[in-house]
Design a protein around this motif. Structure first.
Motif, mmCIF file in Angstrom:
data_model
loop_
_atom_site.group_PDB
_atom_site.id
_atom_site.type_symbol
_atom_site.label_atom_id
_atom_site.label_comp_id
_atom_site.label_asym_id
_atom_site.label_seq_id
_atom_site.Cartn_x
_atom_site.Cartn_y
_atom_site.Cartn_z
ATOM 1 N N GLY A 77 0.783 -1.194 0.003
ATOM 2 C CA GLY A 77 0.050 -0.032 -0.155
ATOM 3 C C GLY A 77 0.670 1.233 0.029
ATOM 4 O O GLY A 77 0.348 2.386 -0.175
ATOM 5 N N ASP A 78 2.012 1.216 0.104
ATOM 6 C CA ASP A 78 2.907 2.525 0.130
ATOM 7 C C ASP A 78 3.735 2.407 -1.268
ATOM 8 O O ASP A 78 4.271 1.617 -1.862
ATOM 9 N N LEU A 79 3.875 3.895 -1.634
ATOM 10 C CA LEU A 79 4.570 4.065 -2.814
ATOM 11 C C LEU A 79 5.847 3.821 -2.647
ATOM 12 O O LEU A 79 6.453 4.529 -1.416
ATOM 13 N N LEU A 80 6.697 2.828 -3.249
ATOM 14 C CA LEU A 80 8.168 2.895 -3.177
ATOM 15 C C LEU A 80 8.711 3.815 -3.951
ATOM 16 O O LEU A 80 9.667 4.185 -3.536
ATOM 17 N N GLY A 81 8.191 4.109 -5.037
ATOM 18 C CA GLY A 81 8.821 5.083 -5.911
ATOM 19 C C GLY A 81 8.373 4.848 -7.563
ATOM 20 O O GLY A 81 7.820 3.991 -7.798
ATOM 21 N N GLY A 82 9.296 5.502 -8.316
ATOM 22 C CA GLY A 82 8.932 5.332 -9.780
ATOM 23 C C GLY A 82 9.891 4.456 -10.097
ATOM 24 O O GLY A 82 10.923 3.749 -9.568
ATOM 25 N N SER A 83 10.543 4.460 -11.667
ATOM 26 C CA SER A 83 11.481 3.647 -12.093
ATOM 27 C C SER A 83 12.789 3.884 -11.335
ATOM 28 O O SER A 83 13.683 2.819 -11.143
ATOM 29 N N ASP A 84 13.250 5.223 -11.360
ATOM 30 C CA ASP A 84 14.493 5.252 -10.621
ATOM 31 C C ASP A 84 14.845 4.776 -9.449
ATOM 32 O O ASP A 84 15.840 4.150 -9.234
ATOM 33 N N ILE A 85 13.962 4.972 -8.473
ATOM 34 C CA ILE A 85 13.976 4.280 -7.199
ATOM 35 C C ILE A 85 13.962 2.869 -6.988
ATOM 36 O O ILE A 85 14.561 2.028 -6.648
ATOM 37 N N ALA A 86 12.985 2.467 -8.094
ATOM 38 C CA ALA A 86 12.853 0.911 -8.106
ATOM 39 C C ALA A 86 13.986 0.111 -8.525
ATOM 40 O O ALA A 86 14.373 -0.745 -8.102
ATOM 41 N N ILE A 87 14.497 0.814 -9.777
ATOM 42 C CA ILE A 87 15.764 0.440 -10.209
ATOM 43 C C ILE A 87 17.058 0.498 -9.209
ATOM 44 O O ILE A 87 17.626 -0.537 -9.163
ATOM 45 N N GLN A 88 17.144 1.563 -8.541
ATOM 46 C CA GLN A 88 18.160 1.567 -7.513
ATOM 47 C C GLN A 88 18.008 0.423 -6.462
ATOM 48 O O GLN A 88 19.003 0.032 -6.090
ATOM 49 N N MET A 89 16.759 0.319 -5.956
ATOM 50 C CA MET A 89 16.692 -0.693 -4.909
ATOM 51 C C MET A 89 16.861 -1.982 -5.454
ATOM 52 O O MET A 89 17.300 -3.075 -4.754
ATOM 53 N N TYR A 90 16.493 -2.227 -6.748
ATOM 54 C CA TYR A 90 16.817 -3.762 -7.435
ATOM 55 C C TYR A 90 18.185 -3.942 -7.268
ATOM 56 O O TYR A 90 18.939 -5.024 -7.198
ATOM 57 N N SER B 50 22.421 18.499 -3.347
ATOM 58 C CA SER B 50 21.807 19.721 -2.315
ATOM 59 C C SER B 50 21.654 19.330 -1.036
ATOM 60 O O SER B 50 21.819 18.222 -0.543
ATOM 61 N N GLU B 51 21.973 20.225 -0.097
ATOM 62 C CA GLU B 51 21.695 19.971 1.652
ATOM 63 C C GLU B 51 20.578 19.640 1.879
ATOM 64 O O GLU B 51 20.355 18.997 2.785
ATOM 65 N N ARG B 52 19.450 20.029 1.168
ATOM 66 C CA ARG B 52 18.054 19.836 1.274
ATOM 67 C C ARG B 52 17.673 18.412 1.561
ATOM 68 O O ARG B 52 16.762 18.135 2.108
ATOM 69 N N PHE B 53 18.330 17.538 0.763
ATOM 70 C CA PHE B 53 18.185 16.229 0.727
ATOM 71 C C PHE B 53 18.621 15.240 2.090
ATOM 72 O O PHE B 53 18.337 14.215 2.140
ATOM 73 N N GLU B 54 19.456 16.075 2.862
ATOM 74 C CA GLU B 54 19.909 15.247 4.025
ATOM 75 C C GLU B 54 18.824 14.820 4.869
ATOM 76 O O GLU B 54 17.980 15.477 5.278
ATOM 77 N N GLY B 55 18.935 13.519 5.315
ATOM 78 C CA GLY B 55 17.993 12.974 6.113
ATOM 79 C C GLY B 55 16.840 12.439 5.453
ATOM 80 O O GLY B 55 15.654 12.104 6.212
ATOM 81 N N LEU B 56 16.815 12.674 4.219
ATOM 82 C CA LEU B 56 15.357 12.096 3.425
ATOM 83 C C LEU B 56 15.608 11.209 2.794
ATOM 84 O O LEU B 56 16.642 10.511 2.008
ATOM 85 N N ARG B 57 14.708 10.141 2.537
ATOM 86 C CA ARG B 57 14.834 8.843 2.021
ATOM 87 C C ARG B 57 14.455 9.455 0.265
ATOM 88 O O ARG B 57 13.970 10.417 0.113
ATOM 89 N N PRO B 58 14.924 8.471 -0.579
ATOM 90 C CA PRO B 58 14.752 8.558 -2.152
ATOM 91 C C PRO B 58 13.303 9.085 -2.559
ATOM 92 O O PRO B 58 13.303 10.069 -3.128
ATOM 93 N N LEU B 59 12.501 8.525 -1.842
ATOM 94 C CA LEU B 59 11.031 8.900 -2.330
ATOM 95 C C LEU B 59 10.881 10.355 -1.785
ATOM 96 O O LEU B 59 10.295 11.001 -2.720
ATOM 97 N N GLN B 60 11.249 10.788 -0.657
ATOM 98 C CA GLN B 60 10.980 12.175 -0.333
ATOM 99 C C GLN B 60 11.822 13.136 -1.088
ATOM 100 O O GLN B 60 11.277 14.242 -1.363
ATOM 101 N N ARG B 61 12.793 12.447 -1.426
ATOM 102 C CA ARG B 61 13.783 13.540 -2.329
ATOM 103 C C ARG B 61 13.413 13.761 -3.698
ATOM 104 O O ARG B 61 13.204 14.791 -4.199
#
Lengths: 103, 95
Positions: A77-90, B50-61
């Motif tokens: 139920g949680d958005l993991l991300g788009g393709s950049d994030i999914a590929i990175q995590m893979y 960017s320093e703004r990404f500090e402490g943020l997960r990829p999704l949040q970034r």
């Protein structure tokens, strides 16, 4: 049923859900194809929805997830991300680990 | 047209994220002929430090970046590939 209720229902039903352009057999976009390949490489079952066939859902998902593009990969139920994030995590092995933990 | 889009992206990302490094590449040609390309909107690859990404997960970034360019995503940009790092992750942190 409103669009966000439909989305919630789908996310409840499928622990690994990919909203993509086209289908896993015939992806209509290279980014969607990449995520399909990553999921297939993890050897886990996943559900998909072809958002090209459902314009209302396509717009609804952008609003629901505050994410403007597709594909969108959801786990539990949680958005993991788009393709950049999914590929990175893979590539880092995180995706496999996450999917293994689902069972 | 494309130079303009890159300028617009640069302006909006800079305003929100004050990056120490910002690289923007137009990859629209790599997607020519695909459904999204017909609209005339572009595909871009951005690398942002960017320093703004500090402490943020990829999704949040990525959400921060999409938020910064939200208007362009409606009109000019079809897809963004995002590489979002902190100065430390990029090896360019100042002492």
């Amino acid at each position: 049923m409103t669009i966000s209720e439909r989305i919630k229902e789908q996310l409840n039903e499928f622990p690994v859900l990919l909203y993509m352009k086209g289908t896993p057999e015939f992806p209509q976009c290279g980014f969607s194809a990449q995520v399909v390949n990553a999921l297939k490489s993890c050897s886990k079952r996943f559900a998909y929805v072809n958002i090209l066939e459902d314009p209302e859902l396509r717009q609804g998902l952008k609003d629901y997830s505050e994410w403007p593009t597709f594909p969108q990969l959801y786990v539990n139920g949680d958005l993991l991300g788009g393709s950049d994030i999914a590929i990175q995590m893979y590539e880092s092995g995180e995706l496999q680990k996450l999917l293994d933990e689902l069972e | 047209m494309n130079a303009n889009r890159i300028d617009m992206l640069r302006e909006q990302i800079t305003a929100v994220l004050q990056p120490t490094t910002l690289e923007i590449e137009d990859e629209s040609h790599r997607h020519a002929g695909h459904a999204g390309a017909k609209s005339g909107m572009g595909h871009f690859r951005v690398k942002i430090v960017s320093e703004r990404f500090e402490g943020l997960r990829p999704l949040q970034r990525h959400r921060l970046v999409y938020g910064a360019v939200a208007e362009l995503m409606k009109t000019d940009v079809h897809a963004l590939s995002i590489d979002a790092r902190t100065p430390e992750e990029n090896g360019t942190a100042s002492p």
